[in-house]
Scaffold this active site. Structure first.
Site, PDB file in Angstrom:
ATOM      1  N   LYS A  33       0.826  -1.209   0.000  1.00  0.00           N
ATOM      2  CA  LYS A  33       0.000   0.000   0.000  1.00  0.00           C
ATOM      3  C   LYS A  33       0.860   1.259   0.000  1.00  0.00           C
ATOM      4  CE  LYS A  33      -2.510   1.098   3.858  1.00  0.00           C
ATOM      5  NZ  LYS A  33      -3.274   0.865   5.110  1.00  0.00           N
ATOM      6  N   ASN A  40       7.156  -2.634   8.847  1.00  0.00           N
ATOM      7  CA  ASN A  40       7.768  -2.813  10.171  1.00  0.00           C
ATOM      8  C   ASN A  40       9.047  -3.628  10.053  1.00  0.00           C
ATOM      9  OD1 ASN A  40       5.948  -1.343  11.580  1.00  0.00           O
ATOM     10  ND2 ASN A  40       4.897  -3.077  12.527  1.00  0.00           N
ATOM     11  N   SER A  41       9.073  -4.547   9.083  1.00  0.00           N
ATOM     12  CA  SER A  41      10.269  -5.383   8.933  1.00  0.00           C
ATOM     13  C   SER A  41      11.502  -4.519   8.717  1.00  0.00           C
ATOM     14  CB  SER A  41      10.108  -6.330   7.740  1.00  0.00           C
ATOM     15  OG  SER A  41       9.010  -7.171   7.935  1.00  0.00           O
ATOM     16  N   GLY A  47      17.103  -8.033  16.138  1.00  0.00           N
ATOM     17  CA  GLY A  47      17.625  -9.185  15.421  1.00  0.00           C
ATOM     18  C   GLY A  47      16.611 -10.294  15.266  1.00  0.00           C
ATOM     19  N   GLU A 110      18.194 -10.868  24.606  1.00  0.00           N
ATOM     20  CA  GLU A 110      17.125  -9.896  24.846  1.00  0.00           C
ATOM     21  C   GLU A 110      16.219 -10.453  25.935  1.00  0.00           C
ATOM     22  OE1 GLU A 110      16.717  -7.557  20.657  1.00  0.00           O
ATOM     23  OE2 GLU A 110      15.469  -9.306  20.844  1.00  0.00           O
ATOM     24  N   ASP A 203      -5.956  -3.581   7.911  1.00  0.00           N
ATOM     25  CA  ASP A 203      -6.936  -3.657   6.810  1.00  0.00           C
ATOM     26  C   ASP A 203      -7.386  -5.097   6.538  1.00  0.00           C
ATOM     27  OD1 ASP A 203      -5.936  -1.114   6.729  1.00  0.00           O
ATOM     28  OD2 ASP A 203      -5.088  -1.246   4.714  1.00  0.00           O
ATOM     29  N   HIS A 224       5.631  -2.482  23.787  1.00  0.00           N
ATOM     30  CA  HIS A 224       7.070  -2.589  24.032  1.00  0.00           C
ATOM     31  C   HIS A 224       7.404  -1.675  25.203  1.00  0.00           C
ATOM     32  CE1 HIS A 224      11.368  -2.544  23.483  1.00  0.00           C
ATOM     33  NE2 HIS A 224      11.260  -3.505  22.581  1.00  0.00           N
ATOM     34  N   ARG A 265       8.557  -8.931  27.987  1.00  0.00           N
ATOM     35  CA  ARG A 265       8.060  -7.574  27.717  1.00  0.00           C
ATOM     36  C   ARG A 265       6.857  -7.158  28.548  1.00  0.00           C
ATOM     37  NH1 ARG A 265       8.929  -7.487  21.230  1.00  0.00           N
ATOM     38  NH2 ARG A 265      11.141  -7.116  21.449  1.00  0.00           N
ATOM     39  N   HIS A 326       3.306  -2.186  20.120  1.00  0.00           N
ATOM     40  CA  HIS A 326       4.458  -2.649  19.326  1.00  0.00           C
ATOM     41  C   HIS A 326       4.129  -3.823  18.412  1.00  0.00           C
ATOM     42  CE1 HIS A 326       8.614  -3.270  18.328  1.00  0.00           C
ATOM     43  NE2 HIS A 326       8.631  -4.494  18.824  1.00  0.00           N
ATOM     44  N   GLU A 350       2.940 -11.017  10.739  1.00  0.00           N
ATOM     45  CA  GLU A 350       2.210 -10.465  11.889  1.00  0.00           C
ATOM     46  C   GLU A 350       0.695 -10.478  11.711  1.00  0.00           C
ATOM     47  OE1 GLU A 350       4.091  -6.937  13.435  1.00  0.00           O
ATOM     48  OE2 GLU A 350       2.371  -6.477  14.713  1.00  0.00           O
ATOM     49  N   ARG A 361       4.637 -12.099  22.875  1.00  0.00           N
ATOM     50  CA  ARG A 361       5.719 -12.572  22.005  1.00  0.00           C
ATOM     51  C   ARG A 361       7.086 -12.411  22.664  1.00  0.00           C
ATOM     52  NH1 ARG A 361       9.181  -9.934  18.261  1.00  0.00           N
ATOM     53  NH2 ARG A 361       8.065  -7.949  18.314  1.00  0.00           N
ATOM     54  N   LEU A 367      10.355 -11.822  13.329  1.00  0.00           N
ATOM     55  CA  LEU A 367      10.998 -11.978  12.016  1.00  0.00           C
ATOM     56  C   LEU A 367      11.147 -13.467  11.726  1.00  0.00           C
ATOM     57  CD1 LEU A 367      13.767  -9.207  12.244  1.00  0.00           C
ATOM     58  CD2 LEU A 367      11.580  -9.057  11.074  1.00  0.00           C
TER      59      LEU A 367
HETATM   60  C1  LIG Z   1      10.523  -0.521  15.400  1.00  0.00           C
HETATM   61  C2  LIG Z   1      10.350  -2.023  15.360  1.00  0.00           C
HETATM   62  C3  LIG Z   1      11.419  -2.861  15.668  1.00  0.00           C
HETATM   63  C4  LIG Z   1      11.254  -4.249  15.640  1.00  0.00           C
HETATM   64  N1  LIG Z   1      12.326  -5.077  15.906  1.00  0.00           N
HETATM   65  C5  LIG Z   1      12.179  -6.410  15.772  1.00  0.00           C
HETATM   66  C6  LIG Z   1      13.294  -7.292  15.924  1.00  0.00           C
HETATM   67  O1  LIG Z   1      14.427  -6.848  16.142  1.00  0.00           O
HETATM   68  N2  LIG Z   1      13.086  -8.635  15.779  1.00  0.00           N
HETATM   69  C7  LIG Z   1      11.852  -9.160  15.507  1.00  0.00           C
HETATM   70  O2  LIG Z   1      11.717 -10.381  15.397  1.00  0.00           O
HETATM   71  N3  LIG Z   1      10.780  -8.350  15.350  1.00  0.00           N
HETATM   72  C8  LIG Z   1      10.908  -6.995  15.469  1.00  0.00           C
HETATM   73  N4  LIG Z   1       9.821  -6.181  15.304  1.00  0.00           N
HETATM   74  C9  LIG Z   1       8.560  -6.786  14.850  1.00  0.00           C
HETATM   75  C10 LIG Z   1       8.698  -7.140  13.392  1.00  0.00           C
HETATM   76  O3  LIG Z   1       9.449  -6.156  12.733  1.00  0.00           O
HETATM   77  C11 LIG Z   1       7.348  -7.279  12.701  1.00  0.00           C
HETATM   78  O4  LIG Z   1       6.471  -8.022  13.475  1.00  0.00           O
HETATM   79  C12 LIG Z   1       7.557  -7.991  11.369  1.00  0.00           C
HETATM   80  O5  LIG Z   1       8.496  -7.276  10.626  1.00  0.00           O
HETATM   81  C13 LIG Z   1       6.264  -8.120  10.608  1.00  0.00           C
HETATM   82  O6  LIG Z   1       6.573  -8.531   9.319  1.00  0.00           O
HETATM   83  P1  LIG Z   1       5.422  -8.667   8.244  1.00  0.00           P
HETATM   84  O7  LIG Z   1       6.083  -9.060   6.977  1.00  0.00           O
HETATM   85  O8  LIG Z   1       4.349  -9.518   8.779  1.00  0.00           O
HETATM   86  O9  LIG Z   1       4.788  -7.179   8.142  1.00  0.00           O
HETATM   87  P2  LIG Z   1       5.457  -5.783   7.767  1.00  0.00           P
HETATM   88  O10 LIG Z   1       6.918  -5.875   7.671  1.00  0.00           O
HETATM   89  O11 LIG Z   1       4.901  -4.763   8.668  1.00  0.00           O
HETATM   90  O12 LIG Z   1       4.904  -5.523   6.296  1.00  0.00           O
HETATM   91  C14 LIG Z   1       3.527  -5.295   6.072  1.00  0.00           C
HETATM   92  C15 LIG Z   1       3.335  -4.988   4.586  1.00  0.00           C
HETATM   93  O13 LIG Z   1       1.941  -5.022   4.276  1.00  0.00           O
HETATM   94  C16 LIG Z   1       1.596  -3.887   3.488  1.00  0.00           C
HETATM   95  N5  LIG Z   1       0.163  -3.605   3.670  1.00  0.00           N
HETATM   96  C17 LIG Z   1      -0.534  -3.404   4.813  1.00  0.00           C
HETATM   97  N6  LIG Z   1      -1.844  -3.199   4.536  1.00  0.00           N
HETATM   98  C18 LIG Z   1      -1.968  -3.277   3.191  1.00  0.00           C
HETATM   99  C19 LIG Z   1      -3.059  -3.140   2.288  1.00  0.00           C
HETATM  100  N7  LIG Z   1      -4.315  -2.889   2.712  1.00  0.00           N
HETATM  101  N8  LIG Z   1      -2.818  -3.244   0.960  1.00  0.00           N
HETATM  102  C20 LIG Z   1      -1.567  -3.484   0.491  1.00  0.00           C
HETATM  103  N9  LIG Z   1      -0.489  -3.627   1.298  1.00  0.00           N
HETATM  104  C21 LIG Z   1      -0.700  -3.526   2.626  1.00  0.00           C
HETATM  105  C22 LIG Z   1       2.516  -2.801   4.017  1.00  0.00           C
HETATM  106  O14 LIG Z   1       2.600  -1.730   3.109  1.00  0.00           O
HETATM  107  C23 LIG Z   1       3.817  -3.605   4.157  1.00  0.00           C
HETATM  108  O15 LIG Z   1       4.443  -3.732   2.902  1.00  0.00           O
HETATM  109  C24 LIG Z   1       9.980  -4.792  15.316  1.00  0.00           C
HETATM  110  C25 LIG Z   1       8.903  -3.942  15.021  1.00  0.00           C
HETATM  111  C26 LIG Z   1       9.076  -2.573  15.031  1.00  0.00           C
HETATM  112  C27 LIG Z   1       7.907  -1.699  14.703  1.00  0.00           C
END
Ligand SMILES: Cc1cc2nc3c(=O)[nH]c(=O)nc-3n(C[C@H](O)[C@H](O)[C@H](O)COP(=O)(O)OP(=O)(O)OC[C@H]3O[C@@H](n4cnc5c(N)ncnc54)[C@H](O)[C@@H]3O)c2cc1C
Length: 426
Positions: A33, A40-41, A47, A110, A203, A224, A265, A326, A350, A361, A367
């Site tokens: 989107k 978030n990734s 790590g 951690e 969404d 967090h 946490r 978080h 997620e 978690r 990740l």
């Molecule tokens: C600041 C921060 C630090 C973190 N550090 C860690 C860590 O060190 N280790 C760890 O294991 N976890 C960590 N986490 C958690 C982890 O990053 C996330 O849980 C994980 O990255 C989620 O991955 P994902 O691919 O499910 O979603 P995301 O990486 O969030 O990607 C979601 C994707 O979906 C797309 N999207 C959403 N809605 C729509 C829609 N309606 N239409 C089209 N596209 C859409 C978004 O644009 C995006 O591309 C952290 C989170 C944050 C916020």
């Protein structure tokens, strides 16, 4: 109209790793989107957890279950811990630049982990992993990527998913696919204080509720303990758990330590919220300034620089921090292949609820979950796609109506279960 073998919605670690594990001769469409890296990734700092070796699997499982308050699915915990070794090796093979000493991973610790078992790329692990995955994927001919394209509904027939409806530059776009994978991440955009990208508003969870796709553990949301205290409405900057893992201490406004920093946490968050109330303050302090300044700058460059931008030199002074939303443990219910309750529809990362995390978690397990379930999902699709036919269903969609509807469906369901968090929501 676009036709694809596999439609993947979301370009975070879960969506990208699923795509990378699909057969190269499949036509794949990846949609996000926003921009490719606004996920978030990409923000992940600390790590990725992994069992260090086969002997560590039981201990890793125990830590995950203890943190999850024993609400986890034990089979899933064991499966993920066991597969962690292979997926981390694969990322290393793909060229992810994990911190190493003498060619061996340099593991960090951690909260909630009984030992050092987290691989990392300094404090910008997410950025490094996503950039390496994108580098590989953009070289694959059959993968098409669409940015600024928002999923607003699924095309469904008799409990089967035939694709998705999107908005792109205010125009409606239908993408038909043999299989659809939701990888749309978390719900932080619904909260006033969150470390998440503001665009992540659950969404797909609203769409799932509307289409009678099963959700699970809807009430489990994680705060967090340590986000940088800032008096703005922007995304909260995370001060990674690994700072505490490397010796940072939590202090109240009188400079007194009040909690074991390495508890899971939920426990540390509660202790901070109690302390904030007791001391009538808006924040507590996290202090790593007793460590060597060069070590801090080299190990935590992202956090050091962001704090400097906010007028704080973490090598000399403590950081004002407070809890922020978080992570979302609940989500679309899936089995070990990431299959949802709707045929031809998968959910990874997620947005899904696999049962790995229970009600809380364990740090750096997210990740990992995206990687393991992304791989499982791809392997199922690779096995069954050649016997599956593309189906086209002519539908008419009133987009204005849908967008308005989507905004509140999930939020209302969540408030029904967690009325106590109503004031935290936007
Ligand atoms: C600041 C921060 C630090 C973190 N550090 C860690 C860590 O060190 N280790 C760890 O294991 N976890 C960590 N986490 C958690 C982890 O990053 C996330 O849980 C994980 O990255 C989620 O991955 P994902 O691919 O499910 O979603 P995301 O990486 O969030 O990607 C979601 C994707 O979906 C797309 N999207 C959403 N809605 C729509 C829609 N309606 N239409 C089209 N596209 C859409 C978004 O644009 C995006 O591309 C952290 C989170 C944050 C916020």
């Amino acid at each position: 109209m676009i036709k694809a073998d596999v439609l993947i919605v979301g370009t975070g670690i879960a969506g990208l790793y699923t795509a990378l594990n699909l057969n190269e001769n499949l036509n794949i469409i990846l949609v996000t989107k926003s921009t490719l890296t606004e996920s978030n990734s990409y923000l992940a700092q600390g790590g990725i957890s992994t069992a260090i070796d086969l002997d560590d699997i039981n201990s890793f499982c125990e830590d995950t279950i203890k943190a999850g308050n024993y609400k986890n699915n034990l089979d899933v915990v064991k499966m993920v811990a066991t597969k962690s070794i292979d997926v981390i090796r694969h990322l290393d093979f793909l060229g992810v630049d994990f911190d190493k000493v003498n060619d061996e991973f340099s593991y960090t610790k951690e909260g909630g982990h009984s030992k050092k078992r987290i691989v990392h790329c300094k404090d910008y692990t997410g950025k490094e992993v996503i950039e390496k995955l994108l580098d590989k994927l953009t070289r694959i001919k059959n993968i098409k990527i669409l940015e600024h394209t928002t999923l607003i509904d699924l095309i469904t027939k008799d409990n089967s998913c035939l694709g998705g409806v999107f908005l792109n530059n205010e125009k409606t776009l239908k993408i038909y696919s043999k299989y659809t994978v939701l990888a749309t991440g978390g719900i932080g955009g619904l909260f006033k204080n969150s470390t998440n990208q503001r665009t992540l508003t659950g969404d797909a969870l609203s769409i799932a509720l509307k289409r009678n796709i099963k959700l699970k553990d809807v009430e489990y949301v994680q705060f967090h303990p340590t986000s940088l205290y800032q008096n703005t409405s922007k995304r909260r900057f995370l001060i990674s758990e690994s700072l505490r893992g490397e010796g940072a201490i939590l202090k109240n406004k009188s400079g007194n330590r009040f909690v074991d920093e390495l508890l899971p946490r939920d426990k540390v968050t509660l202790a901070i919220l109690n302390e904030i109330k007791k001391t009538e303050s808006d924040f507590v302090y996290l202090d790593i300034s007793h460590k060597n300044a060069d070590y801090i700058k080299n190990r935590f460059p992202l956090i050091y620089n962001e704090c400097v931008k906010n007028g704080i030199d973490i090598t000399k002074e403590a950081i004002p921090v407070r809890p922020a939303q978080h992570y979302y443990m609940g989500g679309i219910e899936v089995d070990k292949y990431a299959k949802t309750s709707m045929n031809r529809l998968f959910a990874v990362g997620e947005v899904s609820c696999t049962g790995l995390h229970g009600s809380n978690r364990l740090a750096s397990n997210s990740l990992l979950e995206g990687l393991v379930f992304g791989k499982n999902c791809a392997s199922y699709i690779n096995d069954y796609i050649y016997s599956t036919k593309l189906e086209i269903l002519d539908i008419h969609i009133n987009t204005n109506h849908i967008i308005h509807e989507n905004k509140n469906i999930f939020k209302n369901k969540f408030i029904n279960l967690r009325g106590d968090l109503k004031d935290e929501l936007i």
